[in-house]
Design a protein around this motif. Structure first.
Motif, PDB file in Angstrom:
ATOM      1  N   PRO A  64       0.842  -1.210   0.000  1.00 34.48           N
ATOM      2  CA  PRO A  64       0.000   0.000   0.000  1.00 34.48           C
ATOM      3  C   PRO A  64       0.876   1.258   0.000  1.00 34.48           C
ATOM      4  N   THR A  65       0.524   2.201  -0.850  1.00 34.66           N
ATOM      5  CA  THR A  65       1.288   3.448  -0.911  1.00 34.66           C
ATOM      6  C   THR A  65       0.389   4.593  -1.341  1.00 34.66           C
ATOM      7  N   SER A  66       0.602   5.736  -0.728  1.00 33.24           N
ATOM      8  CA  SER A  66      -0.109   6.944  -1.155  1.00 33.24           C
ATOM      9  C   SER A  66       0.843   7.884  -1.887  1.00 33.24           C
ATOM     10  N   SER A  67       2.154   7.566  -1.848  1.00 33.01           N
ATOM     11  CA  SER A  67       3.147   8.365  -2.555  1.00 33.01           C
ATOM     12  C   SER A  67       3.534   7.626  -3.830  1.00 33.01           C
ATOM     13  N   PRO A  68       3.307   8.220  -5.003  1.00 31.14           N
ATOM     14  CA  PRO A  68       3.610   7.533  -6.267  1.00 31.14           C
ATOM     15  C   PRO A  68       5.071   7.090  -6.314  1.00 31.14           C
ATOM     16  N   LEU A  69       5.281   5.865  -6.727  1.00 32.37           N
ATOM     17  CA  LEU A  69       6.643   5.368  -6.869  1.00 32.37           C
ATOM     18  C   LEU A  69       6.919   5.014  -8.331  1.00 32.37           C
ATOM     19  N   ALA A  70       8.202   4.892  -8.679  1.00 33.05           N
ATOM     20  CA  ALA A  70       8.620   4.552 -10.038  1.00 33.05           C
ATOM     21  C   ALA A  70       9.589   3.378  -9.971  1.00 33.05           C
ATOM     22  N   LYS A  71       9.570   2.563 -11.022  1.00 34.05           N
ATOM     23  CA  LYS A  71      10.424   1.384 -11.027  1.00 34.05           C
ATOM     24  C   LYS A  71      10.676   0.948 -12.464  1.00 34.05           C
ATOM     25  N   SER A  72      11.898   0.460 -12.742  1.00 33.59           N
ATOM     26  CA  SER A  72      12.246  -0.097 -14.046  1.00 33.59           C
ATOM     27  C   SER A  72      12.579  -1.568 -13.869  1.00 33.59           C
ATOM     28  N   VAL A  73      12.041  -2.402 -14.766  1.00 35.32           N
ATOM     29  CA  VAL A  73      12.189  -3.854 -14.640  1.00 35.32           C
ATOM     30  C   VAL A  73      12.618  -4.448 -15.985  1.00 35.32           C
ATOM     31  N   PRO A  74      13.707  -5.231 -16.034  1.00 34.24           N
ATOM     32  CA  PRO A  74      14.083  -5.902 -17.287  1.00 34.24           C
ATOM     33  C   PRO A  74      12.960  -6.832 -17.753  1.00 34.24           C
ATOM     34  N   LEU A  75      12.664  -6.786 -19.027  1.00 26.21           N
ATOM     35  CA  LEU A  75      11.591  -7.616 -19.567  1.00 26.21           C
ATOM     36  C   LEU A  75      12.182  -8.947 -20.028  1.00 26.21           C
ATOM     37  N   ASP A  76      12.754  -9.681 -19.085  1.00 19.96           N
ATOM     38  CA  ASP A  76      13.385 -10.961 -19.396  1.00 19.96           C
ATOM     39  C   ASP A  76      12.345 -11.962 -19.899  1.00 19.96           C
ATOM     40  N   GLY A  77      12.745 -12.727 -20.915  1.00 21.36           N
ATOM     41  CA  GLY A  77      11.855 -13.757 -21.430  1.00 21.36           C
ATOM     42  C   GLY A  77      10.977 -13.310 -22.572  1.00 21.36           C
ATOM     43  N   SER A  78      11.145 -12.083 -23.035  1.00 24.56           N
ATOM     44  CA  SER A  78      10.292 -11.569 -24.111  1.00 24.56           C
ATOM     45  C   SER A  78      10.799 -11.938 -25.491  1.00 24.56           C
ATOM     46  N   GLY A  79      12.050 -12.419 -25.603  1.00 22.79           N
ATOM     47  CA  GLY A  79      12.636 -12.654 -26.914  1.00 22.79           C
ATOM     48  C   GLY A  79      13.042 -11.347 -27.553  1.00 22.79           C
ATOM     49  N   VAL A  80      13.340 -11.385 -28.861  1.00 21.09           N
ATOM     50  CA  VAL A  80      13.788 -10.182 -29.546  1.00 21.09           C
ATOM     51  C   VAL A  80      12.632  -9.360 -30.096  1.00 21.09           C
ATOM     52  N   ASP A  81      11.414  -9.882 -29.979  1.00 20.76           N
ATOM     53  CA  ASP A  81      10.224  -9.137 -30.406  1.00 20.76           C
ATOM     54  C   ASP A  81       9.135  -9.327 -29.351  1.00 20.76           C
ATOM     55  N   PRO A  82       8.929  -8.328 -28.477  1.00 19.62           N
ATOM     56  CA  PRO A  82       7.979  -8.501 -27.372  1.00 19.62           C
ATOM     57  C   PRO A  82       6.519  -8.327 -27.755  1.00 19.62           C
ATOM     58  N   SER A  83       6.235  -8.064 -29.040  1.00 23.48           N
ATOM     59  CA  SER A  83       4.857  -7.707 -29.409  1.00 23.48           C
ATOM     60  C   SER A  83       3.864  -8.852 -29.277  1.00 23.48           C
ATOM     61  N   GLY A  84       4.358 -10.067 -29.005  1.00 22.92           N
ATOM     62  CA  GLY A  84       3.439 -11.169 -28.748  1.00 22.92           C
ATOM     63  C   GLY A  84       2.822 -11.123 -27.369  1.00 22.92           C
ATOM     64  N   LEU A  85       3.311 -10.220 -26.518  1.00 25.41           N
ATOM     65  CA  LEU A  85       2.755 -10.067 -25.170  1.00 25.41           C
ATOM     66  C   LEU A  85       1.601  -9.069 -25.248  1.00 25.41           C
ATOM     67  N   VAL A  86       0.383  -9.558 -25.192  1.00 21.96           N
ATOM     68  CA  VAL A  86      -0.777  -8.732 -25.518  1.00 21.96           C
ATOM     69  C   VAL A  86      -1.512  -8.169 -24.310  1.00 21.96           C
ATOM     70  N   THR A  87      -1.131  -8.605 -23.109  1.00 22.01           N
ATOM     71  CA  THR A  87      -1.870  -8.177 -21.922  1.00 22.01           C
ATOM     72  C   THR A  87      -0.920  -7.871 -20.776  1.00 22.01           C
ATOM     73  N   LEU A  88      -1.170  -6.759 -20.090  1.00 23.39           N
ATOM     74  CA  LEU A  88      -0.454  -6.434 -18.861  1.00 23.39           C
ATOM     75  C   LEU A  88      -1.381  -6.757 -17.690  1.00 23.39           C
ATOM     76  N   VAL A  89      -0.911  -7.596 -16.780  1.00 28.53           N
ATOM     77  CA  VAL A  89      -1.751  -8.085 -15.696  1.00 28.53           C
ATOM     78  C   VAL A  89      -1.181  -7.652 -14.343  1.00 28.53           C
ATOM     79  N   VAL A  90      -2.048  -7.111 -13.503  1.00 21.31           N
ATOM     80  CA  VAL A  90      -1.690  -6.801 -12.122  1.00 21.31           C
ATOM     81  C   VAL A  90      -2.377  -7.844 -11.238  1.00 21.31           C
ATOM     82  N   SER A  91      -1.589  -8.456 -10.376  1.00 18.96           N
ATOM     83  CA  SER A  91      -2.143  -9.500  -9.506  1.00 18.96           C
ATOM     84  C   SER A  91      -1.718  -9.262  -8.063  1.00 18.96           C
ATOM     85  N   SER A  92      -2.361  -9.977  -7.162  1.00 22.07           N
ATOM     86  CA  SER A  92      -2.040  -9.857  -5.746  1.00 22.07           C
ATOM     87  C   SER A  92      -0.784 -10.642  -5.422  1.00 22.07           C
TER      88      SER A  92
END
Length: 303
Positions: free
Chosen positions: A162-190
């Motif tokens: 839980p946060t009320s102060s906006p945070l920022a983060k950068s994450v390597p997209l490991d496992g996407s291959g050389v063309d990430p466009s096959g990843l069609v959905t961004l999912v937020v989970s618990s």
């Protein structure tokens, strides 16, 4: 896709060089025997057909004594290395805003190219009023809020509690291959702990909290690997199991007795390019047999 460990580029080059050579056969036609020298009973001026020209006969004898050099044969060493032009570093491939149905979660995301066929997902302005940490990941298939996950996707990462102060983060997209466009959905989970007390079931561990479609804008890339199916043949008799949007072969399943050199030749590419598209592919035997049932990638963009 099944991938195993390669036996070594040097072995592959040797095999292709040996299997590709075609030695020239020597002539089976014997040269005519020299004519007998003129005798007193013969004409003093024999016809040209009765006595071969001395210079011509000498040339033929010299040629028969000097073996012809075999025709040069292309080998893997002469084939250009396979290439795929990288996307320039800093290129934004997709971006958008994420909000959960009840407004508990908000943030902005974007994916940028690193310039070396890798990518980074950047999240900014992340806020959440839920009492559990949240996880984010990209998926090749659509998901629904309320689904339970057994896999958290490509580039999954916990964005925090839980946060009320906006945070920022950068994450390597490991496992996407050389063309990430096959990843069609961004999912937020618990990211709650399994069995965590006092957590409502709808935000329990691995429950999907938000789903956002991802729309990509990936620049065109250049490659010198262009497979074309020349049809089944001896030692390359397996089926093409998928094609690209343009109809080019994308995946191939190895049949019994398939040889890596013959499979490469069937698709008009070098063994070097086939191995480049299938890091870790395994062969066996002096002739470089492939393991039956192995799925081979033929699409440079799906490496």
């Amino acid at each position: 896709m099944i991938r195993t460990v390669a036996t070594g580029a040097a072995a592959l080059v040797t095999v292709v060089a040996l299997s590709g050579c075609s030695l020239l056969r020597g002539s089976d036609t014997a040269l005519p025997a020299p004519s007998d020298p003129p005798t007193a009973s013969r004409s003093a001026a024999p016809t040209p057909s009765a006595t071969p020209d001395a210079a011509s006969e000498g040339d033929l004898l010299e040629a028969s004594a000097t073996p012809r050099a075999p025709t040069p044969v292309a080998t893997e060493a002469t084939v250009p290395d396979p290439v795929l032009t990288p996307i320039p570093a800093g290129t934004v491939l997709t971006e958008g805003d994420v909000a959960s149905p009840k407004g508990s979660i908000h943030f902005h995301y974007r994916v940028v190219a690193d310039g070396d066929d890798t990518f980074t997902a950047q999240y900014s302005g992340v806020t959440s009023t839920l009492p559990v940490p949240i996880d984010v990941g990209f998926f090749e298939r659509e998901r629904q809020v309320g689904d339970g996950l057994t896999y958290r996707g490509v580039g999954d990462d916990v964005l925090g509690g839980p946060t009320s102060s906006p945070l920022a983060k950068s994450v390597p997209l490991d496992g996407s291959g050389v063309d990430p466009s096959g990843l069609v959905t961004l999912v937020v989970s618990s990211a709650a702990q399994p069995g965590q007390a006092d957590v409502p079931i709808e935000i329990g561990a691995d429950k999907v909290l938000a789903v956002t479609p991802v729309r990509w804008s990936v620049p065109a890339r250049q490659t010198n690997v262009h497979p074309v199916d020349g049809g089944a043949r001896a030692n390359a008799a397996g089926p093409v199991t998928a094609t690209t949007g343009s109809g080019a072969p994308r995946t191939y399943t190895v049949a019994r007795n398939d040889l890596i050199g013959d499979v490469a030749a069937r698709f008009g590419i070098s063994v070097k390019a086939l191995v480049w598209c299938n890091e870790g592919v395994q062969v066996f035997g002096d002739d470089q047999y492939l393991y039956e049932g192995t799925s081979l990638n033929l699409d440079p963009l799906a490496r």
